[in-house]
Design a protein around this motif. Structure first.
Motif, PDB file in Angstrom:
ATOM      1  N   LEU A 111       5.925   4.817   8.820  1.00  0.00           N
ATOM      2  CA  LEU A 111       4.667   4.834   8.082  1.00  0.00           C
ATOM      3  C   LEU A 111       4.214   3.386   7.910  1.00  0.00           C
ATOM      4  CD1 LEU A 111       5.186   7.490   5.267  1.00  0.00           C
ATOM      5  CD2 LEU A 111       3.792   7.690   7.300  1.00  0.00           C
ATOM      6  N   PRO A 112       2.895   3.165   7.872  1.00  0.00           N
ATOM      7  CA  PRO A 112       2.408   1.799   7.711  1.00  0.00           C
ATOM      8  C   PRO A 112       2.990   1.134   6.467  1.00  0.00           C
ATOM      9  CG  PRO A 112       0.584   3.345   7.980  1.00  0.00           C
ATOM     10  CD  PRO A 112       1.822   4.146   7.989  1.00  0.00           C
ATOM     11  N   VAL A 114       1.758  -0.659   4.314  1.00  0.00           N
ATOM     12  CA  VAL A 114       0.916  -0.626   3.125  1.00  0.00           C
ATOM     13  C   VAL A 114       1.284   0.578   2.242  1.00  0.00           C
ATOM     14  CG1 VAL A 114      -0.987   0.704   4.098  1.00  0.00           C
ATOM     15  CG2 VAL A 114      -1.467  -1.017   2.381  1.00  0.00           C
ATOM     16  N   ILE A 115       1.769   1.663   2.880  1.00  0.00           N
ATOM     17  CA  ILE A 115       2.154   2.842   2.100  1.00  0.00           C
ATOM     18  C   ILE A 115       3.438   2.563   1.321  1.00  0.00           C
ATOM     19  CG2 ILE A 115       2.936   5.228   2.258  1.00  0.00           C
ATOM     20  CD1 ILE A 115       1.049   5.568   4.610  1.00  0.00           C
ATOM     21  N   MET A 118       2.507   0.079  -1.429  1.00  0.00           N
ATOM     22  CA  MET A 118       1.727   0.679  -2.511  1.00  0.00           C
ATOM     23  C   MET A 118       2.578   1.667  -3.300  1.00  0.00           C
ATOM     24  SD  MET A 118      -1.101   0.533  -4.010  1.00  0.00           S
ATOM     25  CE  MET A 118      -1.278   1.410  -5.557  1.00  0.00           C
TER      26      MET A 118
ATOM     27  N   ALA B 291      -4.074   5.159  -0.243  1.00  0.00           N
ATOM     28  CA  ALA B 291      -2.830   5.077   0.510  1.00  0.00           C
ATOM     29  C   ALA B 291      -2.375   6.450   0.985  1.00  0.00           C
ATOM     30  CB  ALA B 291      -1.728   4.429  -0.334  1.00  0.00           C
ATOM     31  N   PRO B 294      -3.794   7.523   4.962  1.00  0.00           N
ATOM     32  CA  PRO B 294      -3.019   7.373   6.207  1.00  0.00           C
ATOM     33  C   PRO B 294      -1.835   8.329   6.301  1.00  0.00           C
ATOM     34  CG  PRO B 294      -3.020   5.320   4.928  1.00  0.00           C
ATOM     35  CD  PRO B 294      -3.920   6.259   4.235  1.00  0.00           C
ATOM     36  N   ILE B 295      -1.252   8.682   5.147  1.00  0.00           N
ATOM     37  CA  ILE B 295      -0.137   9.640   5.194  1.00  0.00           C
ATOM     38  C   ILE B 295      -0.634  10.963   5.768  1.00  0.00           C
ATOM     39  CG2 ILE B 295       1.591  10.904   3.859  1.00  0.00           C
ATOM     40  CD1 ILE B 295       1.658   8.699   1.870  1.00  0.00           C
ATOM     41  N   MET B 298      -1.425  10.655   9.413  1.00  0.00           N
ATOM     42  CA  MET B 298      -0.191  10.613  10.202  1.00  0.00           C
ATOM     43  C   MET B 298       0.452  11.985  10.318  1.00  0.00           C
ATOM     44  SD  MET B 298       0.119   7.948  11.704  1.00  0.00           S
ATOM     45  CE  MET B 298       1.612   8.413  12.572  1.00  0.00           C
TER      46      MET B 298
END
Lengths: 268, 314
Positions: A111-112, A114-115, A118, B291, B294-295, B298
């Motif tokens: 996962l990126p 940033v996740i 954050m 945030a 994107p989860i 994905m």
């Protein structure tokens, strides 16, 4: 097979692709020697060595460097212990939820960033944890586990189960087998995993900006210099240090895990 | 003298006794091994993700600027405002473009390494991909700031090649440019490709290596030309691996917020929005809701990849 030779077009495309990956980094080195400090003028108007001395004497570089080293060292240690444990469990048996465990380990880097960043930031806010070295380490160790795990699990896979049985047959207990048989065979893979984890942690910036608060690691220092440049060539000197600090462990890790043939029982 | 007793060694202490316990109950050892890492990942990582989710259902008091810890969907509704939808759409478009371009650049490298490179060359290719992939992220981004700067090497090369006016005219175009390449959307795009493309090469190469040579021989025996064999045999068989390789590139582009901050026209991307809302704006709930986007993207991407068989190829 129809033909074992690559067409010229393919050769050019592959070569150009690799050149695209490598050439930009070389410019970092060139600009560390430029006499121009206000812009990125190419070609540099003149060459000088003075920025290395200037960088050495800048007091604002040393604390971030020290913090980065501390964070990387502790995170690597934690990741090495946890990653090896999971790898050992995965190698030992097939159990319910095995796939979920491997997914859970992979997620922090799949996962990126940033996740992850954050998420940690939210957690610190919900449970009221103040920012400290440990909040940085918490994040770093989490995404470093998978690096150590990948290296360890690959070695476990090559390690023939017979050597462990042989050790038991010869009267060694589990701890002796671990010390005399397992660890020597795993050692270089763990070292390689640890080095990669160190390199990853040392230059991580995305997660760190969320978990550092007011603290500054070396990458965060670099980031502020990129956004608001002062003496530009000094940033290049630091960049060279960072490249060296990550390049050497990566190269070492490659040579440590290259010859799989030396693992006991690997021929089976 | 032969004894009828079974060949059991005498016990030498607690270490032996523990070994015996582990031998009789392998599950005990398994639990002991798994507890510390799962505890860490469960508490630190999953716990944090839960906190993120929780935070995203809170809202912010418009007058005091404080977080109101009560369940509400208000924050998610804010995501659908025009400017926020814009951010999401821009990020998604960028991620798709970067992934497709990366595939085009990565494929020849992976293909050559998988099918033609042997021995020393193979090692060289491996290192050639691994080193840029692992070298410092910020240093790589910085290198591109040097390259794309107005007074930098690209401008110099363009002028040397007599293409200076062409570059200038291109930069004047709305969609393309800015005052220089390093402040243009194209610059952002190039750097995204540069940074996240290497993650695609090794999975692609592994997928291509798994295509059995015998099938290519069969294709040749049946009269297929090289092009036909490539299109009808190699590509379909390697596709799951290529999709698997794209997961990282797509995902990491989706969340990156450093690159658009340093190179580009300061148009906002999801990652940047998250960073700004949690930082200067102090709106933790909206940052958390952003945030989650994107989860969700994905999860959809992974579901599609699974359908294409990408997970069997990993």
């Amino acid at each position: 097979m129809p033909s074992e030779r690559a067409s010229p077009g393919l050769k050019i495309a592959a070569g150009a692709g690799l050149a695209f990956l490598h050439l930009p980094i070389l410019l970092i080195f060139l600009y560390a020697f430029t006499t121009e400090e206000k812009s990125y003028q190419f070609p540099p108007p003149g060459l000088t060595l003075k920025w290395f001395a200037v960088a050495w004497n800048r007091a604002d570089i040393w604390p971030p460097l020290w913090l980065s080293l501390q964070v990387a060292a502790v995170s690597t240690l934690i990741a090495m212990v946890l990653g090896t444990l999971v790898a050992a469990a995965m190698a030992q048996s097939r159990f319910f939820g095995r796939e979920q465990v491997s997914l859970l380990i992979l997620l922090p880097i799949a996962l990126p960033g940033v996740i992850t960043g954050m998420a940690l930031r939210s957690a610190f806010s919900v449970v009221d944890i103040p920012f400290s070295v440990w909040t940085i380490i918490l994040g770093h160790a989490t995404f470093c586990i998978v690096i150590v795990y990948n290296n360890a699990v690959a070695r476990f896979r090559r390690l023939h189960g017979g050597v462990l049985e042989a050790s038991a047959d010869l009267g060694a207990n589990g701890f002796q087998t671990f010390g005399y048989v397992l660890l020597p065979n795993l050692g270089s893979a763990l070292l390689a995993g640890g080095m990669l984890a160190f390199a990853l942690s040392f230059d991580e910036v995305i997660v760190t900006t969320f978990t550092a608060g007011q603290q500054s690691t070396l990458p965060i220092w670099m980031l502020t210099e990129l956004v608001r440049p002062r003496q530009r060539p000094v940033t290049n000197v630091v960049a060279i240090v960072v490249v060296a600090m990550t390049f050497l462990p990566i190269l070492a890790a490659y040579y440590l895990t290259r010859d799989g043939e030396h693992t006991a029982g690997a021929g089976k | 003298m032969l004894s009828d007793a079974p060949a059991v060694l005498p016990e030498r202490g607690p270490a032996d006794r523990l070994t015996a316990v582990f031998w009789r109950h392998p599950r005990v050892l398994l639990v002991l091994l798994l507890t510390p890492p799962l505890l860490w990942l469960g508490v630190v990582y999953l716990g944090s993700l839960a906190a993120l989710l929780l935070q995203s259902f809170y809202s912010i008091d418009e007058f005091s600027g404080l977080v109101v810890p009560e369940f509400t969907l208000k924050t998610y509704a804010e995501l659908f405002r025009a400017q926020n939808l814009d951010i999401i759409l821009r990020t998604l478009t960028m991620a798709v473009l970067v992934t497709l371009t990366s595939a085009v650049i990565a494929f020849p490298i992976a293909y050559f390494a998988a099918r033609f490179a042997r021995g020393r060359w193979k090692a060289l290719f491996y290192l050639g991909v691994m080193l840029p992939l692992w070298s410092s992220y910020l240093v790589k981004v910085y290198a591109w700031k040097l390259i794309l700067a107005r007074e930098g090497i690209v401008t110099w090369l363009a002028e040397r090649a007599g293409a200076g006016p062409l570059l200038g005219r291109a930069l004047d175009e709305q969609w393309f440019g800015g005052s220089s390449l390093s402040t243009s959307p194209v610059g952002t795009f190039i750097v995204f490709v540069y940074i996240w493309m290497p993650y695609m090469i090794l999975p692609m190469q592994a997928a291509l290596e798994r295509v059995p040579g015998s099938m290519l021989e069969a294709a040749a025996d049946l009269g297929a030309s090289r092009g036909q064999a490539f299109r009808t045999v190699i590509l379909p068989l390697a596709l799951p691996g290529i999709v698997a390789g794209s997961i990282f590139t797509f995902s990491l582009t989706l969340g990156d917020y450093i690159i658009p901050q340093i190179i580009g026209n300061s148009a906002r991307f999801i990652g940047l929005a998250v960073y700004q809302f949690q930082g200067t704006a102090g709106n933790l709930p909206l940052a958390a809701a952003f945030a989650v986007v994107p989860i969700v993207i994905m999860l959809v991407y992974l579901a599609i990849a699974k359908r294409l068989g990408a997970f069997d190829a990993l």
